[in-house]
Design a protein around this motif. Structure first.
Motif, PDB file in Angstrom:
ATOM      1  N   ASN A   1      39.400  49.572  46.510  1.00  0.00           N
ATOM      2  CA  ASN A   1      38.399  49.231  47.524  1.00  0.00           C
ATOM      3  C   ASN A   1      36.972  49.278  46.983  1.00  0.00           C
ATOM      4  N   CYS A   2      36.694  50.255  46.125  1.00  0.00           N
ATOM      5  CA  CYS A   2      35.347  50.341  45.559  1.00  0.00           C
ATOM      6  C   CYS A   2      35.103  49.242  44.527  1.00  0.00           C
ATOM      7  N   LEU A   3      36.130  48.866  43.794  1.00  0.00           N
ATOM      8  CA  LEU A   3      35.989  47.721  42.895  1.00  0.00           C
ATOM      9  C   LEU A   3      35.633  46.458  43.678  1.00  0.00           C
ATOM     10  N   GLN A   4      36.293  46.264  44.805  1.00  0.00           N
ATOM     11  CA  GLN A   4      36.000  45.099  45.630  1.00  0.00           C
ATOM     12  C   GLN A   4      34.557  45.138  46.127  1.00  0.00           C
ATOM     13  N   ALA A   5      34.080  46.334  46.485  1.00  0.00           N
ATOM     14  CA  ALA A   5      32.693  46.468  46.949  1.00  0.00           C
ATOM     15  C   ALA A   5      31.703  46.100  45.840  1.00  0.00           C
ATOM     16  N   LEU A   6      32.001  46.488  44.597  1.00  0.00           N
ATOM     17  CA  LEU A   6      31.132  46.117  43.483  1.00  0.00           C
ATOM     18  C   LEU A   6      31.082  44.599  43.307  1.00  0.00           C
ATOM     19  N   LEU A   7      32.256  43.975  43.356  1.00  0.00           N
ATOM     20  CA  LEU A   7      32.311  42.516  43.202  1.00  0.00           C
ATOM     21  C   LEU A   7      31.554  41.825  44.327  1.00  0.00           C
ATOM     22  N   ASP A   8      31.742  42.332  45.548  1.00  0.00           N
ATOM     23  CA  ASP A   8      31.061  41.733  46.704  1.00  0.00           C
ATOM     24  C   ASP A   8      29.542  41.817  46.558  1.00  0.00           C
ATOM     25  N   ALA A   9      29.062  42.855  45.872  1.00  0.00           N
ATOM     26  CA  ALA A   9      27.624  43.043  45.684  1.00  0.00           C
ATOM     27  C   ALA A   9      27.082  42.235  44.508  1.00  0.00           C
TER      28      ALA A   9
ATOM     29  N   VAL B   1      45.296  49.367  41.010  1.00  0.00           N
ATOM     30  CA  VAL B   1      44.095  48.834  40.365  1.00  0.00           C
ATOM     31  C   VAL B   1      44.478  47.785  39.326  1.00  0.00           C
ATOM     32  N   ALA B   2      45.553  48.030  38.583  1.00  0.00           N
ATOM     33  CA  ALA B   2      45.988  47.055  37.569  1.00  0.00           C
ATOM     34  C   ALA B   2      46.309  45.713  38.214  1.00  0.00           C
ATOM     35  N   ARG B   3      47.023  45.739  39.325  1.00  0.00           N
ATOM     36  CA  ARG B   3      47.367  44.486  40.012  1.00  0.00           C
ATOM     37  C   ARG B   3      46.102  43.797  40.537  1.00  0.00           C
ATOM     38  N   PHE B   4      45.175  44.592  41.057  1.00  0.00           N
ATOM     39  CA  PHE B   4      43.910  44.043  41.551  1.00  0.00           C
ATOM     40  C   PHE B   4      43.170  43.321  40.415  1.00  0.00           C
ATOM     41  N   CYS B   5      43.115  43.951  39.247  1.00  0.00           N
ATOM     42  CA  CYS B   5      42.428  43.347  38.113  1.00  0.00           C
ATOM     43  C   CYS B   5      43.104  42.042  37.687  1.00  0.00           C
ATOM     44  N   GLU B   6      44.431  42.016  37.712  1.00  0.00           N
ATOM     45  CA  GLU B   6      45.146  40.789  37.366  1.00  0.00           C
ATOM     46  C   GLU B   6      44.804  39.674  38.349  1.00  0.00           C
ATOM     47  N   GLU B   7      44.745  40.015  39.623  1.00  0.00           N
ATOM     48  CA  GLU B   7      44.440  39.006  40.642  1.00  0.00           C
ATOM     49  C   GLU B   7      43.009  38.493  40.501  1.00  0.00           C
ATOM     50  N   LYS B   8      42.082  39.381  40.130  1.00  0.00           N
ATOM     51  CA  LYS B   8      40.669  39.007  40.024  1.00  0.00           C
ATOM     52  C   LYS B   8      40.286  38.580  38.606  1.00  0.00           C
ATOM     53  N   GLN B   9      41.265  38.600  37.693  1.00  0.00           N
ATOM     54  CA  GLN B   9      41.040  38.216  36.296  1.00  0.00           C
ATOM     55  C   GLN B   9      39.941  39.068  35.638  1.00  0.00           C
ATOM     56  N   ILE B  10      40.038  40.381  35.884  1.00  0.00           N
ATOM     57  CA  ILE B  10      39.135  41.348  35.271  1.00  0.00           C
ATOM     58  C   ILE B  10      39.858  41.998  34.102  1.00  0.00           C
TER      59      ILE B  10
ATOM     60  N   ALA C   1      28.902  46.531  34.788  1.00  0.00           N
ATOM     61  CA  ALA C   1      29.528  47.852  34.911  1.00  0.00           C
ATOM     62  C   ALA C   1      30.856  47.907  34.171  1.00  0.00           C
ATOM     63  N   VAL C   2      31.181  49.103  33.724  1.00  0.00           N
ATOM     64  CA  VAL C   2      32.533  49.464  33.292  1.00  0.00           C
ATOM     65  C   VAL C   2      33.053  50.442  34.330  1.00  0.00           C
ATOM     66  N   VAL C   3      34.294  50.254  34.753  1.00  0.00           N
ATOM     67  CA  VAL C   3      34.829  51.041  35.867  1.00  0.00           C
ATOM     68  C   VAL C   3      36.121  51.743  35.459  1.00  0.00           C
TER      69      VAL C   3
ATOM     70  N   LYS D   1      28.468  51.189  49.368  1.00  0.00           N
ATOM     71  CA  LYS D   1      27.693  50.079  49.932  1.00  0.00           C
ATOM     72  C   LYS D   1      26.289  50.517  50.339  1.00  0.00           C
ATOM     73  N   SER D   2      26.154  51.766  50.777  1.00  0.00           N
ATOM     74  CA  SER D   2      24.843  52.241  51.238  1.00  0.00           C
ATOM     75  C   SER D   2      23.837  52.383  50.103  1.00  0.00           C
ATOM     76  N   VAL D   3      24.328  52.650  48.885  1.00  0.00           N
ATOM     77  CA  VAL D   3      23.401  52.865  47.760  1.00  0.00           C
ATOM     78  C   VAL D   3      23.352  51.684  46.795  1.00  0.00           C
ATOM     79  N   LEU D   4      24.262  50.734  46.927  1.00  0.00           N
ATOM     80  CA  LEU D   4      24.292  49.614  45.986  1.00  0.00           C
ATOM     81  C   LEU D   4      22.977  48.835  45.937  1.00  0.00           C
ATOM     82  N   PRO D   5      22.307  48.590  47.073  1.00  0.00           N
ATOM     83  CA  PRO D   5      21.026  47.870  46.968  1.00  0.00           C
ATOM     84  C   PRO D   5      20.033  48.547  46.025  1.00  0.00           C
ATOM     85  N   GLN D   6      19.987  49.881  46.050  1.00  0.00           N
ATOM     86  CA  GLN D   6      19.095  50.601  45.142  1.00  0.00           C
ATOM     87  C   GLN D   6      19.620  50.577  43.715  1.00  0.00           C
TER      88      GLN D   6
END
Length: 291
Positions: A14-22, A45-54, A3-5, A174-179
């Motif tokens: 929070n949604c970025l974290q959900a994607l990573l968790d999936a 979001v920028a700080r989150f990406c730095e922490e997750k090395q995205i 994905a590109v986000v 999270k409800s639609v990620l499996p599909q």
């Protein structure tokens, strides 16, 4: 799945974290520089990406279209938009293998457009929510992929409701990620004729007009309460931010309900409204207050 986000705000984090968790691989994030004139009370979001090395970039709106070749080369399965503030060009939306999806902070088709939580409170709604939908050239117009509703309490502020909507956004995703991971995108029609579109709000829109009903003034105060710019009124030559009001009594007998405006009785502050009802101003302060 890759994905590109496009993301900003708490919902973006929070949604970025959900994607990573999936287990979705995020190849690139596009986010915003924080506005120095805005009260930044939400996650970065920028700080989150730095922490997750995205990998992430922070393009201006005018630079987006020039990024089309870069995104075409990435050829993501999905493009997600989580509270990203710029319109994403159609050429970029077409870069995906499966779909481009946006998270919107209302129960579509209601409150399409900007500031949906604020508008819902302003109109006295008792419910709103989060909707994931297909992105099209027209904003908030594509088919609905998933929705989760939340209640709006009679005294809740936009910040309080936004916190609920943020959680609902993660629940929807999270409800639609499996599909989605299987390449399947559930969808139902987004019936635009049954909803409404609203534009952005400016600080001046927070001016209180005491000739309006008490309920409408109370809703305005809740809709723009700090950390948003706040509802405001003039009193004794000073502009004051009205941060919290209360509709219920009991009220002192000395109130003059015939004259709309601010009155101080028994060391309490009241707003008299056009329907000859009073509301108590529980919190207010000078507009030039810095903290």
């Amino acid at each position: 799945m890759r994905a590109v986000v496009f993301a900003y705000h708490d919902v973006g984090v929070n949604c970025l974290q959900a994607l990573l968790d999936a287990g979705i691989q995020v190849d690139l994030v596009l986010t915003h520089h924080d506005d120095p004139h805005e009260n930044i009370w939400f996650g970065s979001v920028a700080r989150f990406c730095e922490e997750k090395q995205i990998p992430y970039i922070q393009p201006s709106a005018s630079e987006l279209l020039s990024l089309t070749p870069k995104l075409q080369a990435l050829a993501p399965d999905y493009l997600f938009s989580f509270y990203y503030r710029y319109m994403i060009p159609a050429d970029i939306l077409s870069c995906t293998r499966v779909a481009a999806l946006n998270m919107h902070g209302s129960l579509l088709p209601k409150y399409r457009g900007r500031a949906p939580v604020n508008w819902a409170i302003l109109h006295g709604e008792s419910e709103t929510g989060a909707s994931l939908h297909i992105m099209e050239a027209k904003p908030d117009a594509g088919d609905i992929v998933g929705q989760v509703a939340v209640t709006i309490g009679p005294d809740e502020t936009a910040t309080e409701v936004f916190a609920k909507v943020s959680k609902a956004a993660v629940a929807v995703l999270k409800s639609v990620l499996p599909q989605l991971i299987q390449g399947q995108v559930p969808r139902k029609p987004n019936l635009l004729s049954e909803g409404s579109y609203f534009g952005g709000r400016k600080p001046e829109d927070g001016r209180i007009h005491w000739a309006q009903t008490a309920q409408r003034v109370h809703n305005l105060v809740r809709a723009v309460a700090p950390p948003y710019p706040g509802a405001f009124t003039d009193f004794q030559g000073q502009t004051r931010i009205v941060a919290k009001t209360h509709l219920g009594g009991p009220f002192p007998q000395g109130l003059n309900l015939q004259t709309p405006g601010v009155q101080v009785v028994d060391n309490r502050v009241f707003g008299i409204c056009g329907d000859q009802r009073a509301l108590e101003i529980l919190e207010w302060y000078p507009a030039n207050k810095t903290s």
